[in-house]
Design a protein around this motif. Structure first.
Motif, short mmCIF file in Angstrom:
data_model
loop_
_atom_site.label_atom_id
_atom_site.label_comp_id
_atom_site.label_asym_id
_atom_site.label_seq_id
_atom_site.Cartn_x
_atom_site.Cartn_y
_atom_site.Cartn_z
N LEU A 25 37.43 24.63 38.03
CA LEU A 25 37.74 26.02 37.74
C LEU A 25 39.02 26.14 36.92
CD1 LEU A 25 36.95 27.67 41.21
CD2 LEU A 25 35.52 27.65 39.16
N GLY A 26 40.01 25.31 37.21
CA GLY A 26 41.25 25.36 36.45
C GLY A 26 41.07 24.89 35.02
N ASP A 27 40.32 23.80 34.83
CA ASP A 27 40.11 23.29 33.48
C ASP A 27 39.32 24.28 32.63
OD1 ASP A 27 41.46 20.97 34.10
OD2 ASP A 27 39.64 19.84 34.59
N ALA A 28 38.34 24.94 33.24
CA ALA A 28 37.54 25.92 32.50
C ALA A 28 38.26 27.26 32.37
CB ALA A 28 36.20 26.13 33.21
N ASP A 29 39.35 27.43 33.13
CA ASP A 29 40.14 28.67 33.10
C ASP A 29 39.29 29.88 33.43
OD1 ASP A 29 42.39 30.22 32.87
OD2 ASP A 29 42.25 30.46 30.69
N VAL A 30 38.55 29.79 34.53
CA VAL A 30 37.68 30.91 34.93
C VAL A 30 38.05 31.48 36.30
CG1 VAL A 30 35.72 30.12 33.56
CG2 VAL A 30 35.96 29.32 35.93
N LEU A 31 39.07 30.93 36.94
CA LEU A 31 39.50 31.46 38.24
C LEU A 31 40.40 32.67 37.99
CD1 LEU A 31 39.65 31.38 41.27
CD2 LEU A 31 41.42 29.62 41.11
N ALA A 32 39.86 33.86 38.19
CA ALA A 32 40.59 35.08 37.83
C ALA A 32 41.55 35.52 38.93
CB ALA A 32 39.60 36.21 37.53
N ALA A 33 41.16 35.38 40.20
CA ALA A 33 42.02 35.87 41.29
C ALA A 33 41.55 35.31 42.62
CB ALA A 33 42.00 37.39 41.33
N VAL A 34 42.46 35.27 43.58
CA VAL A 34 42.15 35.00 44.98
C VAL A 34 42.74 36.16 45.77
CG1 VAL A 34 42.40 33.42 46.91
CG2 VAL A 34 42.26 32.51 44.59
N ARG A 35 41.87 36.91 46.47
CA ARG A 35 42.31 38.14 47.13
C ARG A 35 41.95 38.10 48.61
NH1 ARG A 35 39.71 41.34 42.30
NH2 ARG A 35 37.88 41.35 43.67
N VAL A 36 42.81 38.67 49.43
CA VAL A 36 42.54 38.77 50.86
C VAL A 36 41.39 39.75 51.08
CG1 VAL A 36 43.45 39.47 53.10
CG2 VAL A 36 44.92 38.23 51.50
N VAL A 41 38.92 35.37 52.18
CA VAL A 41 39.38 35.64 50.82
C VAL A 41 38.18 35.78 49.89
CG1 VAL A 41 41.58 34.42 51.08
CG2 VAL A 41 39.58 33.17 50.28
N ASP A 42 38.38 36.59 48.86
CA ASP A 42 37.44 36.66 47.75
C ASP A 42 37.99 35.78 46.63
OD1 ASP A 42 35.59 38.38 48.84
OD2 ASP A 42 36.54 40.19 48.03
N VAL A 43 37.16 34.91 46.12
CA VAL A 43 37.53 34.09 44.96
C VAL A 43 36.79 34.68 43.76
CG1 VAL A 43 37.54 31.80 43.94
CG2 VAL A 43 37.81 32.06 46.42
N VAL A 44 37.54 35.22 42.83
CA VAL A 44 36.96 35.90 41.67
C VAL A 44 36.89 34.92 40.50
CG1 VAL A 44 37.13 37.87 40.12
CG2 VAL A 44 37.99 38.06 42.47
N VAL A 73 39.62 28.83 55.73
CA VAL A 73 39.50 30.27 55.51
C VAL A 73 38.05 30.57 55.14
CG1 VAL A 73 40.07 30.13 53.05
CG2 VAL A 73 40.57 32.24 54.32
N ALA A 74 37.59 31.75 55.49
CA ALA A 74 36.26 32.19 55.08
C ALA A 74 36.31 32.59 53.61
CB ALA A 74 35.81 33.36 55.93
N VAL A 75 35.40 32.05 52.82
CA VAL A 75 35.43 32.26 51.38
C VAL A 75 34.19 33.03 50.93
CG1 VAL A 75 35.36 31.12 49.11
CG2 VAL A 75 36.77 30.16 50.95
N ASP A 76 34.41 33.99 50.05
CA ASP A 76 33.31 34.63 49.36
C ASP A 76 33.59 34.53 47.86
OD1 ASP A 76 30.91 35.83 49.02
OD2 ASP A 76 31.56 37.84 49.57
N VAL A 77 32.54 34.46 47.07
CA VAL A 77 32.68 34.33 45.62
C VAL A 77 32.26 35.64 44.97
CG1 VAL A 77 31.91 33.13 43.54
CG2 VAL A 77 32.30 31.85 45.66
N VAL A 78 33.12 36.14 44.10
CA VAL A 78 32.82 37.34 43.32
C VAL A 78 32.76 36.93 41.86
CG1 VAL A 78 33.59 39.64 42.65
CG2 VAL A 78 34.00 38.82 44.99
N ALA A 79 31.59 37.10 41.24
CA ALA A 79 31.41 36.73 39.83
C ALA A 79 31.57 37.95 38.95
CB ALA A 79 30.03 36.10 39.62
N GLU A 80 32.40 37.81 37.94
CA GLU A 80 32.59 38.87 36.95
C GLU A 80 32.11 38.36 35.60
OE1 GLU A 80 36.58 41.05 38.83
OE2 GLU A 80 36.74 39.85 36.98
N ALA A 81 31.43 39.22 34.86
CA ALA A 81 30.85 38.81 33.58
C ALA A 81 31.91 38.79 32.48
CB ALA A 81 29.71 39.75 33.19
#
Length: 367
Positions: A25-36, A41-44, A73-81
């Motif tokens: 995710l870091g190499d592709a630069d697509v990790l937009a945010a980590v939110r409570v 947490v939501d991983v965007v 931690v419980a993780v959920d993934v949120v995909a943004e276009a």
């Protein structure tokens, strides 16, 4: 429960490989945010399409990475276009990662072993063997790509049951994944019933684009489903992927063996090492245990002897193979204990055990 350490989690998540992008995710630069979010947490993540095709696998990888780092931690993934400009920039980043890894940036295949699966004639089940070998390698834990170079007779998308088209990121093509195999085919770019009426130069260009513009993610194995015969595509593969290893598929009958021999002769002419022979449709076993050699016997062994290589497998004739190919459920995945699935698993083990071919070319000799 105290709030999670978002900065620490973000650092951990940056190193997780996205199963869709085949990059961290870091190499592709697509990790937009980590939110409570509640107790988790939501991983965007920002991706080229609004729906992540492997979201469950990504969620599992993120959860495991957090747990391993002592940050359960419980993780959920949120995909943004992404928009078009962001998608093109992502494509450039992925191709850059491939170049740094010694992969897609040049006409070699980097560290990948390139397995060209060929036959002298059509009708011997070459594509069936290619698809099931690819799936068997993926089942064994290897990363696998499959290039359908049979431009006129493409069949890989249907046989793999691929339901999603490749994602185009500017000049970069991100191929879909099915049964653990990343694949690309002319079948994604033309209607299934459309005839491809191309001459040699267009075939050559199409193959070059599949090799250099598709982001394969540097798989351990890149299989190429070659068209039958000894035409333009075989010459193009030798030019663009000179480290390819050739595997020849035949049936037991003498007519198929004689034609398959020509594929071996061409391989030697263009300096591609022949690694082995695969005999398909070797016999048919009835429900009561009777065994019938429908296409004769000994063709694969005789061809291997003529070429000076081993016969790596004898694949039985099984209606389940045909049915699986028609339904997009390769036989290697349907019944793991079936005779045909075990035959493909054994073939995959033998291919792995062979190791990469050593390529010797006179033009590279130091005098």
């Amino acid at each position: 429960m105290s709030d999670p350490d978002l900065a620490a989690l973000r650092a951990v998540f940056q190193s997780v490989e996205d199963p869709f992008l085949l990059a961290r995710l870091g190499d592709a630069d697509v990790l937009a945010a980590v939110r409570v979010r509640g107790h988790g947490v939501d991983v965007v993540v920002r991706i080229p399409a609004g729906e992540h095709p492997a979201v469950d696998e990504l969620r599992l990888r993120l959860t495991q990475a957090a747990s391993a780092a002592g940050l359960p931690v419980a993780v959920d993934v949120v995909a943004e276009a992404m928009d078009a400009a962001e998608s093109e920039a992502l494509g450039a980043r992925l191709q850059g990662l491939g170049r740094r890894a010694g992969g897609r940036g040049d006409k070699s295949s980097g560290a990948s072993r390139v397995l060209a699966i060929a036959s002298g004639k059509g009708g011997v089940g070459k594509s069936t063997v290619t698809v099931n070998l690819a799936v068997a390698l993926a089942k064994a834990g290897h990363t696998v790509g499959l290039l359908d170079a049979d431009v006129y007779g493409f069949s890989v998308p249907r046989m793999l049951g691929v339901t999603r088209a490749p994602v185009v990121l500017g000049p970069t093509i991100l191929p879909p994944v099915a049964h653990g195999v990343r694949c690309v085919s002319m079948g994604f770019f033309v209607d299934e019933n459309q005839a491809v009426a191309w001459r040699g130069p267009m075939l050559h260009k199409a193959l070059e684009q599949f090799i250099t513009e598709v982001y394969w993610g540097d798989p351990e194995f890149l299989l190429i489903d070659m068209p039958p015969g000894t035409g333009d595509v075989a010459l193009s593969v030798a030019q663009h992927l000179p480290s390819s290893e050739l595997y020849i598929v035949t049936t037991p009958q003498p007519a198929a063996r004689r034609v398959a021999l020509r594929a071996g002769v061409l391989a030697r002419q263009v300096h591609l090492p022949i690694r082995g022979v695969i005999e398909n449709m070797s016999w048919f076993t009835t429900p009561d245990g009777g065994r019938y050699e429908l296409f004769g016997q000994g063709g694969g062994e005789a061809l291997a002897e003529e070429l000076g290589v081993d016969q790596l497998a004898q694949i039985p004739f099984d209606p389940a193979v045909r049915q699986g190919g028609d339904e997009g459920r390769p036989a290697a995945t349907v019944d793991r204990e079936s005779t045909v699935a075990k035959a493909f698993d054994d073939l995959a083990r033998r291919v792995v055990a062979l190791g990469p071919a050593r390529i010797y070319r006179r033009e590279l000799t130091i005098t």
